[in-house]
Each structure stands twice: as C-alpha cells, then as structure tokens.
Design an enzyme around this catalytic site. Structure first.
Site, PDB file in Angstrom:
ATOM      1  N   ASP A 192     -28.390  31.022  99.560  1.00 29.14           N
ATOM      2  CA  ASP A 192     -28.051  32.287  98.903  1.00 29.14           C
ATOM      3  C   ASP A 192     -27.297  33.254  99.811  1.00 29.14           C
ATOM      4  O   ASP A 192     -26.560  34.110  99.323  1.00 29.14           O
ATOM      5  CB  ASP A 192     -29.316  32.962  98.361  1.00 29.14           C
ATOM      6  CG  ASP A 192     -29.863  32.220  97.149  1.00 29.14           C
ATOM      7  OD1 ASP A 192     -29.051  31.826  96.289  1.00 29.14           O
ATOM      8  OD2 ASP A 192     -31.075  32.009  97.066  1.00 29.14           O
TER       9      ASP A 192
ATOM     10  N   ASP B 237     -33.267  40.000 116.754  1.00 28.19           N
ATOM     11  CA  ASP B 237     -32.823  40.262 118.124  1.00 28.19           C
ATOM     12  C   ASP B 237     -33.730  41.362 118.668  1.00 28.19           C
ATOM     13  O   ASP B 237     -33.422  42.543 118.565  1.00 28.19           O
ATOM     14  CB  ASP B 237     -31.345  40.682 118.117  1.00 28.19           C
ATOM     15  CG  ASP B 237     -30.824  40.982 119.518  1.00 28.19           C
ATOM     16  OD1 ASP B 237     -31.632  40.997 120.476  1.00 28.19           O
ATOM     17  OD2 ASP B 237     -29.601  41.229 119.651  1.00 28.19           O
TER      18      ASP B 237
ATOM     19  N   ALA C   2     -29.748  25.993  96.860  1.00 27.66           N
ATOM     20  CA  ALA C   2     -28.907  27.178  97.067  1.00 27.66           C
ATOM     21  C   ALA C   2     -29.012  27.660  98.510  1.00 27.66           C
ATOM     22  O   ALA C   2     -30.090  27.646  99.093  1.00 27.66           O
ATOM     23  CB  ALA C   2     -29.344  28.283  96.118  1.00 27.66           C
TER      24      ALA C   2
ATOM     25  N   GLY D 236     -25.412  32.180 102.884  1.00 32.19           N
ATOM     26  CA  GLY D 236     -24.156  31.577 103.326  1.00 32.19           C
ATOM     27  C   GLY D 236     -23.207  31.244 102.184  1.00 32.19           C
ATOM     28  O   GLY D 236     -21.987  31.317 102.347  1.00 32.19           O
TER      29      GLY D 236
ATOM     30  N   TYR E  88     -32.863  34.770  89.588  1.00 35.92           N
ATOM     31  CA  TYR E  88     -33.931  35.206  90.482  1.00 35.92           C
ATOM     32  C   TYR E  88     -33.649  36.582  91.076  1.00 35.92           C
ATOM     33  O   TYR E  88     -32.510  36.934  91.314  1.00 35.92           O
ATOM     34  CB  TYR E  88     -34.056  34.214  91.646  1.00 35.92           C
ATOM     35  CG  TYR E  88     -35.403  33.542  91.727  1.00 35.92           C
ATOM     36  CD1 TYR E  88     -35.734  32.522  90.848  1.00 35.92           C
ATOM     37  CD2 TYR E  88     -36.345  33.936  92.671  1.00 35.92           C
ATOM     38  CE1 TYR E  88     -36.977  31.909  90.909  1.00 35.92           C
ATOM     39  CE2 TYR E  88     -37.579  33.313  92.738  1.00 35.92           C
ATOM     40  CZ  TYR E  88     -37.893  32.306  91.865  1.00 35.92           C
ATOM     41  OH  TYR E  88     -39.120  31.704  91.937  1.00 35.92           O
TER      42      TYR E  88
ATOM     43  N   ALA F  31     -28.438  35.318  90.197  1.00 34.35           N
ATOM     44  CA  ALA F  31     -28.499  34.662  88.883  1.00 34.35           C
ATOM     45  C   ALA F  31     -29.863  34.913  88.246  1.00 34.35           C
ATOM     46  O   ALA F  31     -30.196  36.054  87.934  1.00 34.35           O
ATOM     47  CB  ALA F  31     -28.162  33.184  88.985  1.00 34.35           C
TER      48      ALA F  31
HETATM   49 CU   LIG Z   1     -39.565  30.390  93.282  1.00 27.03          CU
END
Ligand SMILES: [Cu+2]
Length: 622
Positions: A292, A433, A290, A294, A375, A373
């Site tokens: 997550d 930055d 994944a 982008g 997590y 999902a």
């Molecule tokens: Cu994990």
C-alpha cells in the site's frame, strides 16, 4: 516565508519542480509524475544549517515503458540528477486508477461478461484495479505496466459495492495503453444474496440506537499545544509534522525538554512500507498482495478529517499538498489532526496518612486516515507526559469477500450466505530513526532469563535480565520472543543518567506477527523485510524503502535484504530501526459488513532516559 528544511513541498515548489523537468528533459505528454517528494537533507547538512532544498521525483515514460528518477534543486530551479531505471516501475497513480476504470467499463468484453451474469447497469459496477507481483504477470505481457481488476456490484445507487463481488471475473489491464489485455472468466456461479450494507437506510429492518446521551469534550481555555508552522510543542515535547505522498504522516526531530535542554528522542519516524498478502491461493485472490505504501502511497490515499466524528475537542488540522500525474499540485484539506485527549489515570497512590494523590493522563495525538479502496487505516502517534510514545493503527472498512458454490474453500471464514472473507495479513514496517540523546546509539536486545534451580536459587524464583548489544546488521535481525519477553533498548553509552547508567529508549514490541511464508515464496522474495520483527541499519540517507525504492512489479526486495548483505557495524553509531508489526487477520462474522476497528500498537518508552518518573510534576486535575 522560507520553509524549514524538513517542511513538506508547497504547491509552488511542486509547480517549480515539474516545470524544471518539462523544460530540461521534455517531461510532458506521455509521461507521468508518479511521485514528487521532498529530498530530505542529510542529517549532517541539516545540523550545519541551510541545506539545499531539493525534490526527488519518480517518473514514468509511457512510450518507452521506462522509469526515471530525478533530483531537482528548488533553490536553483534546475534538474541536478536525471537517470533512467531500467526494469523498474514507479508507484501507480490515482490518475491511472481512474483511467483504467474508464477504459475497462466501456470494453465490450467486460460488458458482455457482466451481461452474462445479468448485470447491465454499468453505473452500479465498481472496477477496482490493483498492482500485482511479477511472478503472476502473463508471460506474453511481462514487459508492460499491468494492473489487475476485481469487479464489484452495488445493489442500488449508494449501496456498498464490496457487498457483492463478481466472483470469478478478473481483468488484466495495460496501464499505459489503457486497454484490456486479458479477461479471466471462471463463469458465473449461482450468486448468493449476502447482506453487505452498512449505510443505515440500506440495512433491512434496522433502527438506530437512541439511548446514548450527548458527550462533549470542552476545552474552554483552548488547547495546550502550540503549532508554529509545522513545529508542534506540548508538555515538554517538541516535534515537526511532515507529510508526503508515499508515507503519509512523518514525524521529525522529536525531542523532550529536560533541565532546560531539548533532548533528542528520534530524528524521524514514519511507516515506510505496508504489505498485505491474502493467504488464499484461489483465482479470486492469488494476485492480492498489496504494497500500500510502495505501490500506491498512504499519503495519496489520505482522506480529510471531520470534527466531531474523527476527532473531538480543540483540534488543529494541517492540510496536505500532493500532486497529480501531470505534476499539478492539489490539497487534501484537514489531512492531519492534532489534538489532546484525556487518557484516564496517569499515576495514583492512596496512603493512610497522606491521603490520595492522583494525576490524570493527558496525551497529544497526531493522526491521519487513509482509505485504500475497501479498507481504512487510521494511524495515531501519541505522546505522553511520562515520555512514552505510542504508535497505534486501527484497521477498519470493508473486508474482501468471495462467493462460493458447493463447499467453502478453507482459506477464510464464512461471514454471510455462501460468502467467505479470506485470511490475510497486514504487515506494517515502521522506520524509526531514533536518536537517544544524540546520534551515537547502540541497540541492545534485552531478554529475561529464569535461572535454573540450585544452591543460589533454591525456590526457582531468580530472573535476570540479559543484555546483548547488537554489533552488526546480521545480529540486528531480531525476532519476537515471547518466552524471554525480549525488547530492544536504544542506548547512548556516551550519556549517563543521574544513576550512572546509559540513557536509552526501549522499543516494546506490540503486534508482532510471523510471516508464515516459505523462503521460496514470491511474496517473501519481494518483501524480505517480513522475515524478521526488527532490523537495525546504520543511518544512510538513501535507505528509506525496506522493499526497495520502486516496488511495482518487482521480483526482488532491493531494500533491507540487499543493504544488510554487507553486515555493516551498527554499534555506537547513528542507527535506524525497522519494526515489522501488524494484524494477522483471521476474519470473523463480526467484521462484516463493516469492520469494527481492529487495533494494534507498539510503544517507545524511556528506559533510564530520565532519573525518575518524569511525570512527577504533573499537577492535579483542576
Ligand atoms: Cu484485515
């Protein structure tokens, strides 16, 4: 009210941007507004004041399967740039996720495959669509926008779907036509019955503990911070709180007031990418890498927070304004939490004559939670009175598991009856930055070296600190080094402290993890950023995304590995640090059925930024 140039887009601004694109370029039915985000002004223009307010937009034209990138002037209510980006795809939208679910669950082939496994109540079925890498696309459908789906089954209404994977069944879905293009079915196995429930009423034989007494955080005089719009000030710290669909929380213009002047520490800090490869080559997991940020967007995945559960004390919440794929704005209430915490002892000494001097540490926390999902990622930026900044991430939620028959595959840990959770990694790329008391900074690798035993060092005790200024991007590709305890100082040679040494801030590398990916690996090809712990680049407005601006189904990392080929100078200039950290998650039985938080962090600490302990003046507790 006129927004600050760094404020997130308002609902009205999102409507204005979408309307301009509809009016001037016919963006309407058949298109998706994948991302409408503030086009942040050039740093120079920001300082000059009154920069134009613009939005950057990623679009998907479904009929032509063509990505477009647009810039819209909000001041002038017109489109100022509009270009097709052939061969690329924007992020996947929540609308596409839901539409894929609707299409797949009524497909007769899906219904049949589930019925063959004895699953007939479709209300108990969860279909979870992911994006996936180009190297795994079926050859005949390579030009399409494809998702792949796992299927999960709840034992009853409200039960945990991730408790019961439908092992061996995977669906490839065309996200434009919203049709099933391939069904991969390894056939049913004799399914075990793991205990994967965490909601108390569903955990067999469990009684909840009752021996904890009440714990209240009382701030009778209110919080000590002030929030004026998005400007947050507390204990000499000041910063602006931003938010967007892709990164979630963004912190701007972080400064510390010292001697009557706000000294800059960072212009902007955020998470710019997250890459989660599952290190299991079996058919259930081979596509499971994944991106997550982008692919989906941590902002779009953000969930609102609850007082007393997620945060204690006097809380200020900020709502987030995002948009659907038709360009309509919506709110996430309580998306960002701002509060103070007691954090134990700040400093202390006991002297025979002076007695005890002790100060308690207070910290300011700016946080948000994303549910991706199965997590959860909980992100906390913490500001301390001694000038430290801590960035902590907690991963929790439900692990992905697979059932097996016969011998357990070696790519994970047994967590329940014939059920294993694959080893995987969560790589987070923080884009930092930093501006240490101004923009002209140099990053210095600071390493400890034990000198050889000799006449000057007869006992072998001598340790010296080696400082290597990183002068070009190639030198800026740095790796974690346990043996030398290497850290990276961002110093400003033009500003000296009272001791005559350059002021700086140090990146203390916590939670650095190795990629363990062969150079030929498609994952490393797509996420070349994982090859090093730290990258340093000169500030460039357009360089925001370390794996490229459009990562869905990409084959190559068009971000850091591409920009740094030029090996640009990075000394005594405005630098951006890209810090790769995360969790090397070797799963445990204790992470099942719901995972206690796995906590990682890194720190930014002043190093010669101040002349002495800046928290000397913190008053004793009331
Ligand atoms: Cu994990």
């Amino acid at each position: 009210m006129t927004p600050h140039p760094l404020d997130p887009l308002s609902a009205d601004e999102i409507r204005l941007v979408a309307a301009a694109l509809r009016r001037e370029h016919g963006v309407g039915d058949g298109w998706r507004f994948a991302l409408i985000d503030l086009h942040e002004p050039e740093k120079g223009a920001l300082k000059a004041g009154g920069p134009p307010r613009e939005a950057v937009v990623h679009l998907w034209k479904r009929a032509d399967r063509m990505a477009h990138r647009a810039v819209v002037s909000i001041d002038d209510e017109r489109v100022v740039a509009f270009e097709a980006v052939p061969g690329a795809q924007p992020n996947v939208t929540i609308d596409e996720y839901h539409e894929a679910d609707v299409a797949l669950r009524k497909d007769p082939r899906v219904i049949e495959a589930l019925a063959a496994r004895g699953i007939t109540d479709m209300d108990l079925v969860l279909i979870d669509t992911w994006a996936f890498g180009a190297h795994l696309l079926p050859e005949e459908h390579r030009d399409r926008r494809l998702g792949w789906a796992d299927v999960w089954r709840r034992a009853e209404h409200g039960a945990n779907p991730y408790a019961n994977p439908v092992t061996g069944l995977h669906l490839i879905v065309d996200m434009d036509a919203m049709e099933l293009v391939e069904i991969e079915d390894d056939g049913a196995i004799d399914e075990p019955a793991p205990m994967g429930e965490y909601v108390p009423r569903l955990v067999p034989g469990q009684t909840q503990r009752s021996d904890l007494r009440r714990y209240d955080v009382a701030q009778p005089d209110g919080a000590s911070f002030t929030l004026d719009g998005n400007l947050l000030t507390w204990q000499r710290w000041s910063l602006r709180v931003g938010f967007n669909g892709r990164e979630g929380l963004v912190l701007h213009t972080v400064g510390y007031e010292d001697g009557g002047r706000v000294r800059s520490v960072a212009h902007r800090m955020s998470f710019a990418e997250m890459v989660v490869p599952y290190r299991d080559p079996t058919t259930d997991h081979q596509r499971r890498t994944a991106f997550d940020i982008g692919e989906w967007g941590m902002g779009f995945m953000t969930t609102g927070l609850e007082l007393g559960c997620d945060c204690l004390g006097e809380i200020a919440y900020l709502d987030a304004v995002l948009h659907d794929s038709a360009g309509e704005p919506y709110d996430i209430p309580n998306a960002i939490c701002i509060h103070e915490e007691d954090a134990g002892v700040l400093w202390k000494h006991v002297d025979e004559q002076a007695g005890t001097e002790v100060r308690r540490m207070r910290r300011l926390v700016v946080s948000f939670h994303a549910t991706v999902a199965n997590y959860e990622y909980l992100v906390y930026w913490r500001f301390y009175e001694d000038g430290n900044i801590e960035c902590e991430v907690r991963a929790t939620g439900i692990m992905v598991t697979t059932h097996f028959a016969g011998e357990q595959p070696p790519y994970g840990t047994l967590v329940d009856e014939r059920t294993y959770a694959p080893t995987h990694q969560h790589f987070i790329v923080a884009r930092l930055d930093l501006d240490a008391d101004g923009e002209e900074n140099t990053v210095v690798a600071s390493s400890s070296e034990a000198l050889p035993v000799g006449p000057e060092n007869p006992h072998g005790l001598a340790v010296v600190q080696r400082s290597d200024p990183l002068r070009t991007e190639r030198a800026g590709m740095q790796d974690y080094d346990w043996a030398s305890q290497r850290s990276w100082k961002v110093v400003n040679e033009r500003v000296r402290n009272g001791l005559g040494t350059p002021v700086g801030y140090k990146l203390v590398p916590g939670a650095a993890i190795p990629p363990m990916l062969d150079p030929s690996s498609p994952v490393l090809q797509r996420a070349g950023v994982l090859a090093h712990t730290l990258w340093v680049t000169p500030y460039e407005r357009g360089e925001r995304w370390p794996c490229g601006e459009l990562v869905v189904q990409a084959t190559q990392d068009l971000g850091l590995p591409a920009w740094t080929i030029a090996d640009r100078p990075i000394a005594d200039t405005d630098v951006v640090l890209w810090y790769v950290f995360g969790i090397h998650h070797v799963t445990r039985p204790e992470d099942w059925p719901v995972m206690p938080v796995d906590t990682v962090s890194f720190w930014l600490k002043p190093v010669g930024f101040f002349d002495r302990n800046p928290a000397l003046d913190v008053a004793p507790p009331h």
